[in-house]
Design a protein around this motif. Sequence first.
Motif, PDB file in Angstrom:
ATOM      1  N   ASN A 283      69.231 -53.504  15.684  1.00 20.58           N
ATOM      2  CA  ASN A 283      70.567 -53.507  16.282  1.00 20.58           C
ATOM      3  C   ASN A 283      71.674 -53.727  15.254  1.00 20.58           C
ATOM      4  OD1 ASN A 283      69.276 -53.152  18.695  1.00 20.58           O
ATOM      5  ND2 ASN A 283      69.567 -55.249  19.425  1.00 20.58           N
ATOM      6  N   GLU A 284      71.305 -54.031  14.014  1.00 27.11           N
ATOM      7  CA  GLU A 284      72.312 -54.242  12.975  1.00 27.11           C
ATOM      8  C   GLU A 284      72.324 -53.119  11.939  1.00 27.11           C
ATOM      9  OE1 GLU A 284      71.553 -58.123  11.384  1.00 27.11           O
ATOM     10  OE2 GLU A 284      72.207 -59.157  13.208  1.00 27.11           O
ATOM     11  N   LEU A 285      71.562 -52.044  12.191  1.00 31.10           N
ATOM     12  CA  LEU A 285      71.557 -50.932  11.241  1.00 31.10           C
ATOM     13  C   LEU A 285      72.937 -50.284  11.178  1.00 31.10           C
ATOM     14  CD1 LEU A 285      68.142 -49.174  12.017  1.00 31.10           C
ATOM     15  CD2 LEU A 285      68.737 -50.457   9.955  1.00 31.10           C
ATOM     16  N   PRO A 286      73.422 -49.980   9.968  1.00 30.91           N
ATOM     17  CA  PRO A 286      74.762 -49.389   9.842  1.00 30.91           C
ATOM     18  C   PRO A 286      74.770 -47.874  10.024  1.00 30.91           C
ATOM     19  CG  PRO A 286      73.848 -49.810   7.668  1.00 30.91           C
ATOM     20  CD  PRO A 286      72.832 -50.323   8.663  1.00 30.91           C
ATOM     21  N   PHE A 287      73.592 -47.274  10.250  1.00 29.74           N
ATOM     22  CA  PHE A 287      73.504 -45.823  10.308  1.00 29.74           C
ATOM     23  C   PHE A 287      73.371 -45.343  11.752  1.00 29.74           C
ATOM     24  CE2 PHE A 287      71.101 -47.381   6.572  1.00 29.74           C
ATOM     25  CZ  PHE A 287      72.048 -47.075   5.605  1.00 29.74           C
ATOM     26  N   PRO A 288      73.894 -44.150  12.042  1.00 26.79           N
ATOM     27  CA  PRO A 288      73.749 -43.614  13.405  1.00 26.79           C
ATOM     28  C   PRO A 288      72.298 -43.252  13.684  1.00 26.79           C
ATOM     29  CG  PRO A 288      74.722 -41.962  11.946  1.00 26.79           C
ATOM     30  CD  PRO A 288      74.681 -43.247  11.167  1.00 26.79           C
ATOM     31  N   GLY A 289      71.868 -43.524  14.914  1.00 28.85           N
ATOM     32  CA  GLY A 289      70.513 -43.159  15.313  1.00 28.85           C
ATOM     33  C   GLY A 289      70.525 -41.901  16.164  1.00 28.85           C
ATOM     34  N   TYR A 372      65.899 -58.087  17.732  1.00 29.91           N
ATOM     35  CA  TYR A 372      67.078 -57.243  17.518  1.00 29.91           C
ATOM     36  C   TYR A 372      66.697 -55.793  17.797  1.00 29.91           C
ATOM     37  CZ  TYR A 372      68.966 -61.376  15.239  1.00 29.91           C
ATOM     38  OH  TYR A 372      69.409 -62.656  14.979  1.00 29.91           O
ATOM     39  N   HIS A 373      66.040 -55.594  18.912  1.00 28.65           N
ATOM     40  CA  HIS A 373      65.474 -54.297  19.256  1.00 28.65           C
ATOM     41  C   HIS A 373      65.801 -54.000  20.719  1.00 28.65           C
ATOM     42  CE1 HIS A 373      62.215 -51.170  19.372  1.00 28.65           C
ATOM     43  NE2 HIS A 373      62.609 -51.014  18.131  1.00 28.65           N
ATOM     44  N   HIS A 374      65.014 -53.172  21.366  1.00 30.57           N
ATOM     45  CA  HIS A 374      65.209 -52.883  22.785  1.00 30.57           C
ATOM     46  C   HIS A 374      65.178 -54.198  23.572  1.00 30.57           C
ATOM     47  CE1 HIS A 374      64.434 -51.362  26.832  1.00 30.57           C
ATOM     48  NE2 HIS A 374      64.864 -50.191  26.419  1.00 30.57           N
ATOM     49  N   GLN A 381      58.403 -61.041  20.212  1.00 24.57           N
ATOM     50  CA  GLN A 381      58.419 -62.131  19.228  1.00 24.57           C
ATOM     51  C   GLN A 381      57.537 -61.819  18.011  1.00 24.57           C
ATOM     52  OE1 GLN A 381      58.752 -66.278  20.724  1.00 24.57           O
ATOM     53  NE2 GLN A 381      58.242 -65.399  22.717  1.00 24.57           N
ATOM     54  N   GLY A 382      57.887 -60.729  17.356  1.00 24.52           N
ATOM     55  CA  GLY A 382      57.147 -60.319  16.169  1.00 24.52           C
ATOM     56  C   GLY A 382      57.835 -59.141  15.505  1.00 24.52           C
ATOM     57  N   ALA A 383      57.074 -58.353  14.780  1.00 22.84           N
ATOM     58  CA  ALA A 383      57.586 -57.200  14.054  1.00 22.84           C
ATOM     59  C   ALA A 383      57.184 -55.923  14.769  1.00 22.84           C
ATOM     60  CB  ALA A 383      57.051 -57.203  12.624  1.00 22.84           C
ATOM     61  N   ILE A 384      58.097 -54.944  14.812  1.00 24.70           N
ATOM     62  CA  ILE A 384      57.869 -53.678  15.506  1.00 24.70           C
ATOM     63  C   ILE A 384      58.008 -52.526  14.523  1.00 24.70           C
ATOM     64  CG2 ILE A 384      58.726 -52.097  17.268  1.00 24.70           C
ATOM     65  CD1 ILE A 384      59.617 -54.422  18.902  1.00 24.70           C
ATOM     66  N   ALA A 385      56.931 -51.748  14.331  1.00 23.18           N
ATOM     67  CA  ALA A 385      57.006 -50.523  13.535  1.00 23.18           C
ATOM     68  C   ALA A 385      57.535 -49.416  14.434  1.00 23.18           C
ATOM     69  CB  ALA A 385      55.636 -50.169  12.979  1.00 23.18           C
ATOM     70  N   GLU A 386      58.658 -48.802  14.051  1.00 17.83           N
ATOM     71  CA  GLU A 386      59.308 -47.849  14.949  1.00 17.83           C
ATOM     72  C   GLU A 386      59.748 -46.561  14.272  1.00 17.83           C
ATOM     73  OE1 GLU A 386      63.126 -48.996  16.367  1.00 17.83           O
ATOM     74  OE2 GLU A 386      63.807 -49.697  14.409  1.00 17.83           O
ATOM     75  N   ALA A 387      59.612 -46.446  12.965  1.00 18.68           N
ATOM     76  CA  ALA A 387      60.007 -45.224  12.263  1.00 18.68           C
ATOM     77  C   ALA A 387      59.064 -45.061  11.071  1.00 18.68           C
ATOM     78  CB  ALA A 387      61.456 -45.313  11.791  1.00 18.68           C
ATOM     79  N   VAL A 388      58.174 -44.095  11.175  1.00 23.64           N
ATOM     80  CA  VAL A 388      57.114 -43.945  10.173  1.00 23.64           C
ATOM     81  C   VAL A 388      57.207 -42.566   9.541  1.00 23.64           C
ATOM     82  CG1 VAL A 388      54.608 -43.916   9.798  1.00 23.64           C
ATOM     83  CG2 VAL A 388      55.601 -45.498  11.467  1.00 23.64           C
ATOM     84  N   THR A 389      56.981 -42.497   8.250  1.00 25.84           N
ATOM     85  CA  THR A 389      56.878 -41.207   7.588  1.00 25.84           C
ATOM     86  C   THR A 389      55.645 -41.182   6.705  1.00 25.84           C
ATOM     87  OG1 THR A 389      58.038 -39.574   6.214  1.00 25.84           O
ATOM     88  CG2 THR A 389      58.292 -41.861   5.585  1.00 25.84           C
ATOM     89  N   MET A 390      54.985 -40.041   6.685  1.00 27.36           N
ATOM     90  CA  MET A 390      53.914 -39.788   5.729  1.00 27.36           C
ATOM     91  C   MET A 390      54.370 -38.603   4.880  1.00 27.36           C
ATOM     92  SD  MET A 390      50.928 -40.693   4.555  1.00 27.36           S
ATOM     93  CE  MET A 390      49.991 -41.566   5.819  1.00 27.36           C
ATOM     94  N   VAL A 391      54.647 -38.871   3.608  1.00 28.37           N
ATOM     95  CA  VAL A 391      55.181 -37.858   2.703  1.00 28.37           C
ATOM     96  C   VAL A 391      54.062 -37.377   1.791  1.00 28.37           C
ATOM     97  CG1 VAL A 391      56.927 -37.323   0.969  1.00 28.37           C
ATOM     98  CG2 VAL A 391      57.429 -39.010   2.755  1.00 28.37           C
ATOM     99  N   ASP A 392      53.754 -36.088   1.879  1.00 33.24           N
ATOM    100  CA  ASP A 392      52.805 -35.464   0.960  1.00 33.24           C
ATOM    101  C   ASP A 392      53.599 -35.068  -0.282  1.00 33.24           C
ATOM    102  OD1 ASP A 392      51.158 -33.705  -0.483  1.00 33.24           O
ATOM    103  OD2 ASP A 392      50.109 -33.049   1.324  1.00 33.24           O
TER     104      ASP A 392
END
Length: 427
Positions: A283-289, A372-374, A381-392
């Motif tokens: 919720n504090e990201l400065p970039f548009p989603g 600071y999420h949905h 009450q923990g960490a949420i992985a929500e944006a993943v990339t696998m770059v070849d």
Amino acid sequence: MLTAGLLAISVFVPVSAETDPVGQSFSYQNTAASGVGPPPGTLISADNSHQYLKVLDPVLVDLINGGKLTITVGASTSFPVHPAYLEATRQYWQQVTLGEQPGIINRYIAGRPFPEIKESDPRAGDKIAWNMRYAYAPDENEVEKFYWQYRDMRSGKVERNLAMYGRMLRYKHRHTGDNVPDLPDNSGEIYNALYLQVKKPPDIANTQLLIHRQEDDTRQEQAWIYYASQRRVRRLATGQTTDAFLGSDIMIEDFLGFNGRIMDMEWYYRGSQWLLLPMYRHNELPFPGEESGEQGFELVSFAGQGNCFPNITWQLRLVYRLDALPRNPNHPLSRRTFYVDTQTAMPALIKIYDRGERLWKLSIAGISDSGYHHPNNKVWQGAIAEAVTMVDLQAEHCTTLQLLPRIPDQPLRTNQFNVQYLRTSGR
């Protein structure tokens, strides 16, 4: 919400992290981090990357210097630890041991199995691997908003869009709600189960994947796939977990950072260091989603070359560097290098090497503080992985994942994680 009968553990009273291994394991150590890295708001680009070599992995430096990536530094923050997970760690950790043979863990019940990691311990690598396996996540979660995109890194062209649905159920070593620590009637001795279903595009819609991770790591996991075009379920052979999943840059073994058996790898702890990791407060990201379909909540967008990198801030974290070398000489990889966040035990950055020891892929998992999420995820009450990339990096191609994990409104049922369910829902 914690239940009154939660693990029958007494109320936790904080103890100084300096004298308490459990407190030390979950502490962020912000004081130690002071002055080590760049200040919040710093934009790291090819013009100034040389100033931050101590806190950047060399692969990231190469990408930055090549103009493929910039990194914006965010404030360093402490991530929450679910009280039930913390209390379970306090109650049980001193009884947990490793077996003499790989893949054996004794008397583990719940919590972090090995909060105390010592560089002098020859089996520290195995212990960190088990901490990753049993890292905190809700006992049940689902992902209704789940988008995969296959991208050409050179042209920026999106070659394929997949809309997915996913859910996970932990059968054993649970921490919250009912049936703690284990679900009843688990004759198959399943640790956890993962279900994925393709919603779009039409040519592969309703393709489904089901994985049962066994409690006994020496037993082979069970996996099935339903092909909508054939209207039949097939059991996945062991070797297929290292094939490209649905033509993406991701193997089934790559799921959740590492979805293989611990016994199939040799684990080496290479020490700890301060490093910038893709961790932040959503919720504090400065970039548009991007629109999620959930009022007031945006999915993380992607930027950099080919839009292959999560558009997020990175923060300074204390990490374990962990190498995993396959025991099978026919495995397509020579090793994976994990950067494991010490507070959450989550591998936010992974380097993957081909059989010729050449760097092949880079995995980045954007991880948010659940508070600071949905709104529905505040109880996470923990960490949420929500944006993943696998770059070849060799093929200059990537697969990006946007997901909105959440605790289900209704409890998940075990009959949603069996082979018959694949057949029934496939009709």
